[in-house]
Design a protein around this motif. Structure first.
Motif, mmCIF file in Angstrom:
data_model
loop_
_atom_site.group_PDB
_atom_site.id
_atom_site.type_symbol
_atom_site.label_atom_id
_atom_site.label_comp_id
_atom_site.label_asym_id
_atom_site.label_seq_id
_atom_site.Cartn_x
_atom_site.Cartn_y
_atom_site.Cartn_z
ATOM 1 N N LYS A 284 2.707 26.290 -4.170
ATOM 2 C CA LYS A 284 1.661 25.459 -4.760
ATOM 3 C C LYS A 284 1.860 23.975 -4.453
ATOM 4 N N TYR A 285 0.753 23.275 -4.383
ATOM 5 C CA TYR A 285 0.668 21.807 -4.234
ATOM 6 C C TYR A 285 1.036 21.295 -2.841
ATOM 7 N N GLU B 5 10.124 20.643 -1.341
ATOM 8 C CA GLU B 5 10.409 19.480 -2.200
ATOM 9 C C GLU B 5 9.870 18.206 -1.563
ATOM 10 N N ARG B 6 10.118 18.064 -0.268
ATOM 11 C CA ARG B 6 9.701 16.862 0.449
ATOM 12 C C ARG B 6 8.178 16.711 0.449
ATOM 13 N N LEU B 7 7.487 17.820 0.739
ATOM 14 C CA LEU B 7 6.024 17.733 0.792
ATOM 15 C C LEU B 7 5.425 17.550 -0.605
ATOM 16 N N ARG B 8 6.078 18.134 -1.605
ATOM 17 C CA ARG B 8 5.567 17.965 -2.969
ATOM 18 C C ARG B 8 5.714 16.518 -3.421
ATOM 19 N N VAL C 19 0.857 -1.190 0.000
ATOM 20 C CA VAL C 19 0.000 0.000 0.000
ATOM 21 C C VAL C 19 0.896 1.244 0.000
ATOM 22 N N LYS C 20 0.476 2.229 -0.755
ATOM 23 C CA LYS C 20 1.216 3.496 -0.789
ATOM 24 C C LYS C 20 0.195 4.631 -0.647
ATOM 25 N N PHE C 21 0.683 5.760 -0.168
ATOM 26 C CA PHE C 21 -0.231 6.901 -0.115
ATOM 27 C C PHE C 21 0.458 8.181 -0.552
ATOM 28 N N GLU C 22 -0.350 9.119 -1.036
ATOM 29 C CA GLU C 22 0.097 10.494 -1.289
ATOM 30 C C GLU C 22 -0.937 11.408 -0.652
ATOM 31 N N THR C 23 -0.449 12.404 0.082
ATOM 32 C CA THR C 23 -1.385 13.302 0.771
ATOM 33 C C THR C 23 -0.959 14.755 0.641
ATOM 34 N N PHE C 24 -1.962 15.578 0.352
ATOM 35 C CA PHE C 24 -1.815 17.035 0.422
ATOM 36 C C PHE C 24 -2.614 17.416 1.648
ATOM 37 N N GLY C 25 -1.962 17.965 2.640
ATOM 38 C CA GLY C 25 -2.728 18.335 3.819
ATOM 39 C C GLY C 25 -1.844 18.631 5.006
ATOM 40 N N CYS C 26 -2.503 18.838 6.137
ATOM 41 C CA CYS C 26 -1.793 19.249 7.336
ATOM 42 C C CYS C 26 -1.097 18.052 7.982
#
Lengths: 142, 395
Positions: free
Chosen positions: B304-305, B378-381, A51-58
């Motif tokens: 951004k992003y 870079e890390r968060l992107r 399983v892998k994840f990508e997250t945009f958030g806090c």
């Protein structure tokens, strides 16, 4: 503000990244609300092999995603579908009340990825028979 | 302990050593109540307040009789709006003009006054956070009693053309209130030249203590009291004066006025290096606020992003303090009203970080922070499912 476990999963997130040829992919949330989670599943013999994840958030969104992936890795799809946001919160040693929605998003992301797998394979997963992917337009932030 | 980088000077500042030294005397040595005029100890306190009032008045080119001490910027904003509104009730004037990017002390007070029949016009701003003077002129009606516009914005640092706004207000016979909390010590304030009728001030943004501020009220302006009680502040603001805070405020103002030009020049140069550093090292960033008409300490970008709270948490791990316009850091559902008013979409607004430099900031600090930010973004992107504008702006 955050527990040690949240900070640990935020600083050193487990299973982060994308996956090629995933068997199931689920994405929930939207940029308007400030959190998006995407979960990728590799399923073999009804078991979540990877399983892998990508997250945009806090911070708590990233920690919740990381914890959710840890909780379902190696589990059967029937076990994974039963993952609740409460289990994620408990495993993280608690979340501030305003951040509980992050754990809800993590639960939804897992279900959404499992649903995608079910759709692709024509399998029926118990508990997802009536699952309806959330329409982004209907999302009200938290 | 490893080095700390305090880059949130718009939130508050370290109290200057000279300010603390001045204040300490008024706790155990000169502790008299300034209203107790029949003995020495009380008179000394009164003198200290009078002296402080003179220093603050000189700083903004006002008369000392036009300065009133309050508990801070929020009280001053509340007083200006409520005081003018209540003084105008039943006099045919019930309209306030303000902007969409004011501090909540102004916006929430306007919302409150609307319950009593006050009508508010919220002026738009352009992508740099500037108001449109034509829109201001058009908004004025015979019912308009007050225009309330901040001198400089706390989040994006944009400085409004206050003198021109003042001329418009004067021409139309409307009072002008200016929230100068962020502008104090960074921009020249001249209430006469700028035609300001009411001005909100705060001490803790320029090296003074928290919990003290002031209000300039031009002689002749009709305004009701906000705090009722004793006859302090010439009957306009009740409550025993916080003498130690008042002298602290005045000391901070005195220090700020002493090396004003050099300070502004130094900060502006550092700020420009900071802005260039971010622009040159990190792709897909947007500078928030005006490129030149901005506070000398303000560096606000959207990355951004990625999301702001995550950036702040990672910055904190390196001892760097900043703030964000993300909803996640404010406890509210929406990102900063200021960033949204400048036309940023929600997703981009969530990824905004404000650095506000201070007297202690060095060029080396800035280089370190820029490199740290580069790594963090870079890390968060890498972790973000949003990889481009298409992902960001899709519904």
């Amino acid at each position: 503000m955050y527990t040690e476990a949240v900070m640990d999963h935020f600083r050193n997130p487990r299973n982060v990244g994308s996956m090629e040829n995933a068997d199931g992919v689920g994405q929930v949330g939207n940029p308007k609300c400030g959190d998006i989670m995407k979960i990728y599943l590799k399923i073999n013999d009804e078991t979540i092999e990877d399983v892998k994840f990508e997250t945009f958030g806090c911070g708590s969104a990233i920690a919740s995603s990381s914890m959710a992936t840890e909780l379902i890795k190696g589990k059967s799809i029937n076990e994974a579908v039963e993952l609740t946001n409460k289990a994620v919160v408990e495993a993280l040693g608690g979340l501030p009340p305003v951040k509980v929605h992050c754990s809800v998003l993590a639960e939804q992301a897992v279900k959404s990825a499992l649903f995608d797998y079910a759709q692709k394979t024509g399998k029926v997963i118990k508990g997802l028979e009536n699952y309806e992917p959330i329409d982004d337009d209907d999302i009200h932030c938290h | 302990m490893s080095k700390k980088f305090y880059l949130d000077n718009a939130a508050t500042t370290r109290v200057k050593k000279e300010v603390i030294d001045e204040m300490l005397k008024y706790f155990d040595e000169k502790y008299g109540n300034p209203s107790s005029q029949l003995y020495e100890l009380g008179r000394r306190s009164k003198e200290a307040i009078d002296n402080a009032r003179k220093i603050v008045a000189d700083f903004i080119n006002a008369d000392e009789k036009e300065i009133y001490f309050t508990a801070g910027g929020s009280e001053s904003d509340n007083w200006a709006l409520k005081g003018v509104a209540f003084a105008n009730f039943n006099k045919g004037k019930n309209h306030i003009i303000t902007t969409k990017i004011e501090h909540h002390a102004v916006l929430h007070t306007c919302e409150y006054l609307e319950k009593f029949g006050v009508k508010t016009t919220y002026l738009d701003v352009d992508k740099y956070g500037m108001i449109d003077l034509e829109q201001l002129k058009e908004a004025i009606t015979p019912e308009t009693m007050l225009i309330s516009i901040m001198f400089a914005n706390n989040e994006i640092g944009t400085i409004q053309p206050i003198e021109q706004i003042g001329e418009i207000a004067k021409e139309h016979g409307v009072l002008l209130h200016v929230d100068a909390v962020q502008a104090m010590g960074a921009v020249k304030i001249d209430v006469k030249k700028q035609h300001i009728d009411l001005l909100s001030m705060s001490a803790h943004k320029l090296g003074g203590p928290k919990g003290i501020g002031g209000m300039f009220i031009r002689k002749g302006v009709k305004i009701d009291n906000l705090i009722h009680g004793g006859g302090q502040e010439r009957g306009k603001r009740a409550g025993t004066e916080g003498v130690q805070n008042i002298v602290g405020f005045a000391k901070a103002v005195e220090l700020a006025s002493k090396d004003f030009d050099a300070h502004v020049k130094k900060l502006t140069s550092l700020r420009n290096k900071f802005i260039e550093g971010i622009k040159n090292n990190i792709p897909d960033v947007i500078l928030n606020g005006h490129p030149t008409m901005r506070l000398p300490n303000n560096v606000n970008f959207s990355y951004k992003y990625v999301e702001g709270e995550s950036i702040l948490l990672l910055l904190d791990m390196d001892g760097i303090s900043a703030s964000s316009g993300s909803a996640c850091t404010s406890g509210s559902l929406d990102p900063s009203h200021v960033l949204l008013a400048t036309g940023l979409d929600h997703g981009t607004a969530h990824g905004s970080i404000r650095f506000t430099i201070g007297e202690e900031t060095t060029e080396e600090d800035i280089s370190f922070v820029v490199q740290t930010m580069k790594g963090i973004v870079e890390r968060l992107r890498m972790m973000s499912p949003i990889k481009n504008d298409e992902d960001l702006y899709k519904k």
